[in-house]
Motif scaffolding. Structure first.
Motif, mmCIF file in Angstrom:
data_model
loop_
_atom_site.group_PDB
_atom_site.id
_atom_site.type_symbol
_atom_site.label_atom_id
_atom_site.label_comp_id
_atom_site.label_asym_id
_atom_site.label_seq_id
_atom_site.Cartn_x
_atom_site.Cartn_y
_atom_site.Cartn_z
ATOM 1 N N HIS A 312 0.830 -1.210 0.000
ATOM 2 C CA HIS A 312 0.000 0.000 0.000
ATOM 3 C C HIS A 312 0.859 1.252 0.000
ATOM 4 O O HIS A 312 0.493 2.262 -0.598
ATOM 5 C CB HIS A 312 -0.924 -0.012 1.214
ATOM 6 N N THR A 313 2.012 1.195 0.668
ATOM 7 C CA THR A 313 2.913 2.349 0.684
ATOM 8 C C THR A 313 3.451 2.625 -0.712
ATOM 9 O O THR A 313 3.519 3.788 -1.148
ATOM 10 C CB THR A 313 4.067 2.089 1.663
ATOM 11 N N GLU A 314 3.830 1.579 -1.435
ATOM 12 C CA GLU A 314 4.350 1.772 -2.796
ATOM 13 C C GLU A 314 3.276 2.269 -3.749
ATOM 14 O O GLU A 314 3.544 3.106 -4.616
ATOM 15 C CB GLU A 314 4.938 0.452 -3.295
ATOM 16 N N ARG A 315 2.037 1.774 -3.594
ATOM 17 C CA ARG A 315 0.983 2.184 -4.512
ATOM 18 C C ARG A 315 0.494 3.605 -4.215
ATOM 19 O O ARG A 315 0.260 4.395 -5.132
ATOM 20 C CB ARG A 315 -0.199 1.214 -4.430
ATOM 21 N N ASN A 316 0.354 3.940 -2.941
ATOM 22 C CA ASN A 316 -0.180 5.255 -2.573
ATOM 23 C C ASN A 316 0.890 6.325 -2.424
ATOM 24 O O ASN A 316 0.557 7.499 -2.213
ATOM 25 C CB ASN A 316 -0.966 5.142 -1.264
ATOM 26 N N GLN A 317 2.163 5.909 -2.467
ATOM 27 C CA GLN A 317 3.278 6.851 -2.264
ATOM 28 C C GLN A 317 3.139 7.569 -0.920
ATOM 29 O O GLN A 317 3.413 8.760 -0.799
ATOM 30 C CB GLN A 317 3.339 7.872 -3.414
ATOM 31 N N LYS A 318 2.700 6.840 0.059
ATOM 32 C CA LYS A 318 2.511 7.379 1.391
ATOM 33 C C LYS A 318 2.648 6.232 2.386
ATOM 34 O O LYS A 318 2.111 5.155 2.170
ATOM 35 C CB LYS A 318 1.120 8.021 1.525
ATOM 36 N N THR A 319 3.386 6.494 3.456
ATOM 37 C CA THR A 319 3.614 5.449 4.449
ATOM 38 C C THR A 319 2.292 4.950 5.012
ATOM 39 O O THR A 319 1.466 5.739 5.483
ATOM 40 C CB THR A 319 4.494 5.973 5.592
ATOM 41 N N SER A 320 2.092 3.627 4.950
ATOM 42 C CA SER A 320 0.820 3.032 5.357
ATOM 43 C C SER A 320 1.060 1.929 6.377
ATOM 44 O O SER A 320 2.015 1.150 6.257
ATOM 45 C CB SER A 320 0.071 2.449 4.152
ATOM 46 N N TYR A 321 0.185 1.885 7.365
ATOM 47 C CA TYR A 321 0.173 0.820 8.366
ATOM 48 C C TYR A 321 -1.244 0.240 8.395
ATOM 49 O O TYR A 321 -2.223 0.961 8.179
ATOM 50 C CB TYR A 321 0.551 1.349 9.748
ATOM 51 N N SER A 322 -1.336 -1.056 8.649
ATOM 52 C CA SER A 322 -2.654 -1.692 8.561
ATOM 53 C C SER A 322 -2.692 -2.943 9.422
ATOM 54 O O SER A 322 -1.662 -3.464 9.855
ATOM 55 C CB SER A 322 -2.979 -2.054 7.108
ATOM 56 N N PHE A 465 -8.374 -2.387 -3.289
ATOM 57 C CA PHE A 465 -7.090 -2.509 -3.980
ATOM 58 C C PHE A 465 -6.121 -3.341 -3.150
ATOM 59 O O PHE A 465 -4.995 -2.939 -2.917
ATOM 60 C CB PHE A 465 -6.475 -1.121 -4.217
ATOM 61 N N ASP A 466 -6.539 -4.488 -2.711
ATOM 62 C CA ASP A 466 -5.633 -5.363 -1.968
ATOM 63 C C ASP A 466 -4.847 -6.234 -2.943
ATOM 64 O O ASP A 466 -5.425 -6.951 -3.761
ATOM 65 C CB ASP A 466 -6.419 -6.245 -0.999
ATOM 66 N N ASP A 467 -3.523 -6.150 -2.837
ATOM 67 C CA ASP A 467 -2.655 -6.910 -3.735
ATOM 68 C C ASP A 467 -2.420 -8.302 -3.164
ATOM 69 O O ASP A 467 -2.024 -8.449 -2.003
ATOM 70 C CB ASP A 467 -1.316 -6.194 -3.910
#
Length: 503
Positions: A312-322, A465-467
């Motif tokens: 998600h971080t690579e796709r959104n270009q924003k650090t993501s935690y989940s 958009f779950d890879d």
């Protein structure tokens, strides 16, 4: 003659001896005088050293006396300060007790005055009335009239206009659905189910929040995902009160509604689900479709790397935690099993292996049935997944098309879940340890809406958009591989595969 010679010789010997003695005595006197010259300075140094030692000892005693005096002064000052603090707290406790007594006395006086006023008005009404009135519904009740609690002045009055409009019978059904993602009948059903646990009693200090308002606070918060500050303004309650209500209602949903509306299908229900899946896909013995999604969270204080979502971080270009949410749904998209709370860095196959679903499967609970997974799950005796190797045959393409239709049911159900409950779309203010309860409540409410055919408005639709990542060991059973090949050949040879893969 001889005597005179002897005498003279004796005289000479005596004189020589006296002369020798005088010489010896003179040398001894010189030695004594040298020793006196050496000993005298030594004695002086010894006296001087002794005097210095006495002076140092005297200075040390004076310094010790000064230190003890200063220490005593400081000790007395600290004791005085401590005594002052103790007196302050004692005074505060006494004033607090006095204030509480005054509050209770005022409340009792207010209640007594209201009771007296009600009694006077009832007596006056009875005396002035000359017409017989029909008995009320409570005429047979001999209990004295109850007095409502008196709201204290320190309770801040907030506007409840918006909630009063929504709870009004005249409020439009469509507007209610847009606000709470469900109709009024479904909302009332949930309130009636939760009322025994959620309801609170009034106190002398404040009125309890009604059950309908408690449930509405929770559902509106889950549906919109709005911050607690806005929830507070909408319902006229404090921010901390709204936060507490959300957690209490979610916990009640998990305790009361989850065993009833989210459970694994029994024998008859399982047979009906198999028939529905087989009639739509041609694949037999399918009891559920499995999918794993991610719910964004704020970066936790511990184990940050475990919750970091790289994809998600690579796709959104924003650090993501989940955190992960794995679910199994039936042919209608109703959840029959959920696994919530594992860190977002775990792939789908690891989440599955750590779930209760996997433990029940190892115990032989799912023998003879299939749960359809995605390309991120491994092929096992009870998990049926598509072919992932390159250069697929027509038979394998046809199988992937059919199994993809089943898997899409789970993905679409998760899309409706996130679309209906907006709190799953963005980072929430809920603590990490409370998230599983909140997400479980969302799944239960989703099932209730799906069972009651609550239509989701188009503006609330959501795209997932779950890879999915192919696991390192995608094949876990040779028997499952042969069974999948047999199903694929059966689909193609009985004209059940379709032809969209040929385009």
């Amino acid at each position: 003659m001889n005597d005179s010679r002897g005498y003279s010789s004796k005289r000479r010997r005596r004189d020589s001896e006296e002369e020798d003695g005088f010489l010896i005595q003179g040398e001894g006197g010189k030695k004594c005088k040298g020793l006196d010259e050496i000993i005298t300075p030594l004695l002086f140094l010894e006296e001087q050293e002794k005097h210095e030692i006495e002076e140092a000892e005297k200075a040390r005693r004076e310094e010790m006396l000064k230190f003890e005096e200063n220490h005593g002064m400081r000790s007395r000052a600290m004791m005085d300060c401590y005594s002052g603090i103790q007196d302050f707290y004692n005074d505060a406790d006494r004033s607090d007790v006095t204030r509480k007594r005054k509050v209770r006395a005022n409340a009792f006086a207010a209640a007594t005055s209201v009771t007296a006023a009600i009694g006077i008005s009832s007596v006056a009404g009875a005396d002035s009335s000359s017409i017989d009135t029909p008995p009320s519904a409570d005429a047979g009740n001999d209990r004295p009239p109850t007095v409502g609690p008196q709201r204290r002045l320190w309770v801040k009055n907030r506007s409840k206009d918006w909630w009063d409009q929504c709870s009004s019978p005249d409020f439009p059904e469509e507007d209610f659905k847009k606000a709470f993602r469900m109709g009024k009948e479904t909302f009332e059903l949930i309130c009636n189910e939760l009322s025994p646990i959620v309801a609170k009693e009034n106190t002398m200090l404040r009125e309890a929040v009604p059950v309908r308002q408690r449930v509405a606070v929770c559902i509106w918060r889950l549906a919109t995902g709005e911050p607690l500050r806005l929830v507070s303004k909408k319902f006229g309650l404090g921010i901390s009160t709204c936060h507490k209500l959300v957690l209490e209602v979610c916990s009640a949903i998990k305790t009361v509604l989850m065993p009833k509306y989210l459970r694994w299908p029994d024998g008859e229900t399982s047979r009906r689900i198999k028939e529905e899946f087989e009639s739509s896909s041609g694949i037999p013995n399918v009891v559920g479709s499995m999918y794993t999604t991610h719910v964004p969270i704020i970066a936790p204080k511990i184990s940050v790397a475990a919750y970091f979502n790289r994809r998600h971080t690579e796709r959104n270009q924003k650090t993501s935690y989940s955190i992960t949410l794995q679910g199994v749904v039936d042919h209608r998209g109703v959840f029959t099993d959920v696994c919530i709370g594992y860190p977002g860095s775990m792939p789908d196959d690891e989440v599955l292996e750590n779930s209760t679903l996997f433990q029940r499967a190892n115990a032989g609970f799912y023998q003879g049935v299939w749960i359809v997974g995605g390309s991120g799950h491994p092929l096992m005796d009870w998990v049926l997944v598509p072919y992932t190797q390159p250069n697929l045959t027509w038979t394998q393409h046809a199988f992937n098309e059919r199994i993809g239709e089943i898997h899409r049911i789970a993905k679409d159900s998760f899309a409706r879940l996130k679309g209906r409950w907006g709190c799953l779309q963005k980072r929430t203010e809920v603590k990490l340890q409370d998230l599983p309860v909140v997400l479980g409540a969302c799944c239960v409410l989703h099932n209730i809406c799906e069972m009651r055919n609550e239509r989701l408005e188009p503006e609330h639709s959501f795209e997932i958009f779950d890879d999915e990542m192919v696991p390192e060991i995608s094949l876990r059973s040779m028997d499952a591989m042969r069974a999948r090949d047999a199903i694929a050949h059966n689909l193609l040879h009985h004209n059940l595969a379709g032809t969209s893969f040929l385009r």
